[in-house]
Design a protein around this motif. Structure first.
Motif, short mmCIF file in Angstrom:
data_model
loop_
_atom_site.label_atom_id
_atom_site.label_comp_id
_atom_site.label_asym_id
_atom_site.label_seq_id
_atom_site.Cartn_x
_atom_site.Cartn_y
_atom_site.Cartn_z
N LYS A 127 -47.02 70.95 42.48
CA LYS A 127 -46.22 70.17 41.54
C LYS A 127 -45.48 71.10 40.59
CE LYS A 127 -46.63 66.70 37.88
NZ LYS A 127 -47.56 65.81 37.13
N GLN A 131 -41.28 71.54 40.44
CA GLN A 131 -40.55 71.31 39.21
C GLN A 131 -39.85 72.58 38.73
OE1 GLN A 131 -43.63 69.75 36.66
NE2 GLN A 131 -43.00 67.64 37.03
N ALA A 194 -37.54 66.23 40.40
CA ALA A 194 -38.38 67.19 39.70
C ALA A 194 -39.30 66.51 38.69
CB ALA A 194 -37.51 68.23 39.00
N LEU A 195 -38.82 65.44 38.06
CA LEU A 195 -39.62 64.76 37.05
C LEU A 195 -40.60 63.76 37.66
CD1 LEU A 195 -36.85 64.18 34.34
CD2 LEU A 195 -38.65 65.91 34.34
N GLN A 197 -41.56 63.56 41.02
CA GLN A 197 -42.40 64.18 42.06
C GLN A 197 -42.72 63.24 43.22
OE1 GLN A 197 -44.02 67.58 42.04
NE2 GLN A 197 -42.12 67.71 40.92
N ARG A 200 -43.45 67.39 47.09
CA ARG A 200 -43.55 68.74 46.58
C ARG A 200 -43.35 69.71 47.74
NH1 ARG A 200 -47.65 65.57 44.62
NH2 ARG A 200 -48.84 66.14 46.47
#
Length: 360
Positions: A127, A131, A194-195, A197, A200
Motif C-alpha cells: 500500500k 501510494q 493512490a488514495l 487503493q 497495489r
C-alpha cells in the motif's frame, strides 16, 4: 574590426579563467564532501540512499550557481556577456528541475526502502509503495511543467506572449482543458487510485478475462504482467470506470474448483476418498477447504464439484490442474464404465404409438 574582436577575446581571458577555476574547485569540493559523508555514514542509511540518487544533479546545480555568480561579477562591457548569462540561467533552471525530480524520486525510494515487504506485513508495504509511486510521479510531472515554464519566461518574447495569454486565460483554459482531458483524467484517476487503493503493486487481478499481476504503476497507465509473460497496458481511467477482479485485495488465498461430468450410476464415495488422498499429497493445498458436492444434473450426466483452497492464485491453478488430472486418471483406471455416455432406448415396432426403428 579584427582588432576589436581580439580586444574583446583578450578581455574575456581572466573572467573565463576565473569561471573555469571556480567551477572545477567547486566540483572537487562537492565530490570531497560527498566522499566524507559516505565514509561517515552507513551504506544503507537514508542520507546515502538520498545522495546516491541525486548527487549528480546536485553537483550540476552547485557548479552552475558558482558559474552564474562569476558571470554576474564580470565586467559589463564584455562582449556576449548577456547571452552567456542567459544561457547560464537556462542551464541553472534545467539543473534545478533535474535535481528536484531526482530528489523527489529519491524520497520515494527511501520511503519504499524503509517499508520492506515482510512476512505478515506485505499488505501495508505494498500500500505504501503504490501510494508513493503515484504521488512521486505526479509531483515530478508538476516540477517539470514548472521548470519548463520558468525556462520559457526568461525569454522576453515568451514573457510578452504570456501576458497576452493571461488576458484571455478563460478561453485558453477551456480549450486546453478539452485538449488535455485524457491526460488530466488519467492524472486525477491516478490520485484517486493512490488514495482509495483498489489495487497495489504485485496484486493479482483479473482484467477483461486476463489473469495478471500489477507490475508497474505510472502517472497515466498501469503495466500488468499476464501469466504467460505478456504485458497489458491499461490507462488509469479505465480502472475508475470499469469493474475488475482483485484476487489479493485483503488476502492472497483463493478457492479453486474442479468440475467432472459423470454417469448417474457413478458412486460418489470413491471420488471423495480419492479427492481427499490427492489433496493430502499435494504441496499446494493449505488444508482449509475440502468439499465434494453434486451441483448440477441433466438428462445424461451429473456434475460433481470439487472445492479446494490454496495460499495464492498460482498455487490454486497448479492444485486444480493436479486434482483434475488425478481424478480423471482414477476414473479411467477404476470406473471407466461410469464415464459420461449417450443413452438410447430401443423401441418395439409392434407396440402401438411407437415409431419404427430406421432401416439399416
Amino acid at each position: 574590426m579584427w582588432d576589436s574582436v581580439g580586444a574583446g577575446v583578450s578581455a574575456w581571458f581572466y573572467p573565463a579563467l576565473s569561471a573555469v577555476v571556480s567551477v572545477v574547485l567547486t566540483y572537487a569540493g562537492f565530490r570531497l564532501a560527498l566522499g566524507v559523508v559516505h565514509r561517515l555514514t552507513r551504506r544503507k542509511a537514508v542520507s546515502i540512499l538520498f545522495l546516491d540518487a541525486s548527487s549528480r544533479a546536485l553537483g550540476f546545480v552547485v557548479c552552475l550557481l558558482v558559474l552564474n555568480g562569476v558571470l554576474e561579477a564580470a565586467p559589463s562591457e564584455l562582449i556576449f556577456l548577456p547571452e552567456l548569462q542567459h544561457l547560464a540561467t537556462l542551464l541553472l533552471i534545467m539543473a534545478v528541475t533535474w535535481a528536484a525530480v531526482r530528489c523527489t524520486s529519491a524520497i520515494g525510494e527511501v520511503i519504499v526502502t524503509l517499508n520492506p515487504v515482510l512476512e505478515g506485513e506485505w499488505k501495508r508495504a505494498r500500500k505504501v509503495e503504490t501510494q508513493t509511486r503515484f504521488l512521486v510521479r505526479g509531483l515530478n510531472i508538476l516540477i517539470v511543467i514548472l521548470g519548463l515554464g520558468a525556462a520559457l519566461m526568461t525569454f522576453d518574447s515568451v514573457r510578452h506572449v504570456g501576458g497576452s495569454l493571461l488576458a484571455s486565460a478563460g478561453v485558453g483554459g477551456i480549450i486546453l482543458g478539452f485538449a488535455a482531458r485524457p491526460v488530466l483524467g488519467n492524472l486525477l484517476a491516478g490520485m484517486q487510485i493512490a488514495l482509495t487503493q483498489p489495487f497495489r503493486i504485485d496484486d493479482v487481478l483479473n482484467v477483461q478475462g486476463e489473469w495478471c499481476w500489477v507490475e508497474e504503476v505510472t502517472a497515466t497507465y498501469v503495466v500488468l504482467r499476464v501469466w504467460d509473460l505478456r504485458r497489458l497496458i491499461v490507462p488509469l481511467q479505465w480502472f475508475i470506470e470499469n469493474p475488475f477482479q482483485n484476487w489479493s485485495r485483503n488476502t492472497a488465498d483463493l478457492l479453486g474448483t474442479v468440475f467432472l461430468r459423470v454417469d448417474y450410476t457413478m458412486p460418489l464415495f470413491p471420488l471423495r476418498e480419492e479427492f481427499a488422498r490427492l489433496l493430502r499429497q499435494a504441496p499446494q493445498w493449505d488444508g482449509k477447504t475440502e468439499t465434494v458436492q453434486v451441483t448440477d444434473s441433466d438428462d445424461t450426466t451429473i456434475q460433481v464439484r470439487f472445492l479446494m483452497s490454496a495460499p495464492d492464485s498460482s498455487q490454486t491453478w497448479d492444485l486444480r490442474c493436479a486434482v483434475r488430472e488425478g481424478l480423471i486418471t482414477f476414473m479411467q483406471e477404476n470406473y471407466p464404465e461410469y464415464l459420461p455416455r449417450i443413452r438410447a432406448r430401443m423401441l418395439d415396432p409392434e407396440q402401438p404409438g411407437e415409431l419404427s426403428p430406421p432401416p439399416r
